[in-house]
Scaffold this active site. Structure first.
Site, PDB file in Angstrom:
ATOM      1  N   LEU A 131     -55.397 -10.438   2.190  1.00  0.00           N
ATOM      2  CA  LEU A 131     -55.504  -9.078   1.669  1.00  0.00           C
ATOM      3  C   LEU A 131     -54.871  -9.041   0.291  1.00  0.00           C
ATOM      4  CD1 LEU A 131     -54.401  -6.964   4.795  1.00  0.00           C
ATOM      5  CD2 LEU A 131     -56.736  -7.384   4.000  1.00  0.00           C
ATOM      6  N   ASP A 132     -55.408  -8.173  -0.570  1.00  0.00           N
ATOM      7  CA  ASP A 132     -54.803  -7.978  -1.889  1.00  0.00           C
ATOM      8  C   ASP A 132     -53.343  -7.548  -1.723  1.00  0.00           C
ATOM      9  OD1 ASP A 132     -57.244  -8.520  -3.071  1.00  0.00           O
ATOM     10  OD2 ASP A 132     -57.768  -6.409  -3.337  1.00  0.00           O
ATOM     11  N   GLU A 133     -52.549  -7.840  -2.721  1.00  0.00           N
ATOM     12  CA  GLU A 133     -51.118  -7.519  -2.654  1.00  0.00           C
ATOM     13  C   GLU A 133     -50.878  -6.036  -2.368  1.00  0.00           C
ATOM     14  OE1 GLU A 133     -47.083  -7.937  -5.434  1.00  0.00           O
ATOM     15  OE2 GLU A 133     -48.954  -8.937  -6.015  1.00  0.00           O
ATOM     16  N   THR A 135     -52.843  -3.952  -0.816  1.00  0.00           N
ATOM     17  CA  THR A 135     -53.513  -3.493   0.402  1.00  0.00           C
ATOM     18  C   THR A 135     -52.660  -3.838   1.617  1.00  0.00           C
ATOM     19  OG1 THR A 135     -55.689  -3.870  -0.608  1.00  0.00           O
ATOM     20  CG2 THR A 135     -55.618  -3.665   1.788  1.00  0.00           C
TER      21      THR A 135
END
Length: 282
Positions: A131-133, A135
């Site tokens: 997951l993106d940082e 998110t």
């Protein structure tokens, strides 16, 4: 590492075929399992890899775990939502990276996960997706190389379904829809992505689940997995995620943008049971 697997295909598969064709394990993993004589009877006698397996046969699998290279950091909190001998599903807070990009990064989710599993006697932990940082949400982790290979194949075949919840600016007109817009890197801003005809195919499905005059809550499923895909696509249709200033949203007091991977569903690759894990909604 040791565990039991029940074979459901009678008199057809050999161990060799099971690993290569059904489980689609990599050559290195298969070689290591063969050298370690990993498949044995309950009495510890190595099985013949060329003999057909029997119906409902229990395979006793014993092998030395490969060691993951993460620094075990007890200061990174780990919130398990599901765990068995093969896999772990944990919640990632917004603002924490999924994994380190180099040895100097020791405060990522995987550093915390590795400490959590290391303290329970495991030397292996590898994330199946990321997951993106910014998110938050659920991340699936394999606890041994066989599970990692199997889960990787499932991810490629879209057999692992992840559902996201996003709060976006404005009133989304349609109750549901599909966004098909290719995504490419932004040459003017390396950390950003943009919609571009020369980019990679990207398809996002959304369903409106809540409204008020200023914002809309949507549940999102990804047909493809491009970097920042949900963020780029929602901004592309004029509804950036609340707080996502990188993609044109207004600045808010909240420290992170409003996107969470709140549900993960799949058929367990080794037990066959349906795994359905969800972070409770507020």
């Amino acid at each position: 590492m040791k565990f039991l697997v029940k074979i459901k295909s009678p008199g057809v598969l050999t161990i060799e075929e099971l690993l290569k064709d059904n489980w689609q394990l990599g050559k290195k993993t298969i070689h290591n399992l063969r050298m370690q004589k990993a498949f044995q009877t309950p009495e510890g006698v190595p099985l013949d890899w060329s003999q057909p397996l029997q119906a409902e046969q229990l395979l006793h699998i014993r092998f030395e775990e490969e060691a993951s290279q993460y620094f075990p950091n007890p200061k990174v909190p780990v919130q398990p939502f599901y765990e068995d001998e093969h896999l772990l599903i944990v919640g990632k807070p917004a603002g924490v990276k999924t994994h380190p990009n180099d040895v100097t990064e020791t405060a990522t989710l995987m550093n915390g996960v590795f400490h959590y599993l290391d303290s329970k006697g495991h030397s292996y932990a590898e994330h199946v997706h990321r997951l993106d940082e910014g998110t938050s949400g659920l991340v699936l982790v394999a606890k041994h190389p066989i599970a990692k290979n199997l889960l990787d194949r499932m991810l490629e075949k879209k057999q692992i379904v992840r559902t996201y919840e996003a709060i976006v600016e404005g009133a989304v007109k349609k109750d549901h829809g599909t966004i098909k817009a290719a995504i490419a890197s932004d040459r003017h801003q390396p950390t950003r992505r943009r919609v571009s005809q020369t980019g990679q195919t990207a398809i996002t499905h959304y369903q409106v689940v809540g409204r008020n005059p200023q914002i809309t809550k949507v549940h999102v499923l990804l047909e493809t997995g491009r970097t920042h895909q949900i963020r780029v696509h929602m901004a592309h249709i004029g509804h950036p995620i609340v707080g996502d200033t990188l993609y044109g949203a207004r600045a808010v007091k909240a420290p992170h943008y409003a996107l969470q991977a709140f549900r993960i569903q799949f058929r367990h690759p080794l037990t066959g049971e349906l795994v359905n894990v969800e972070i409770p909604r507020t």
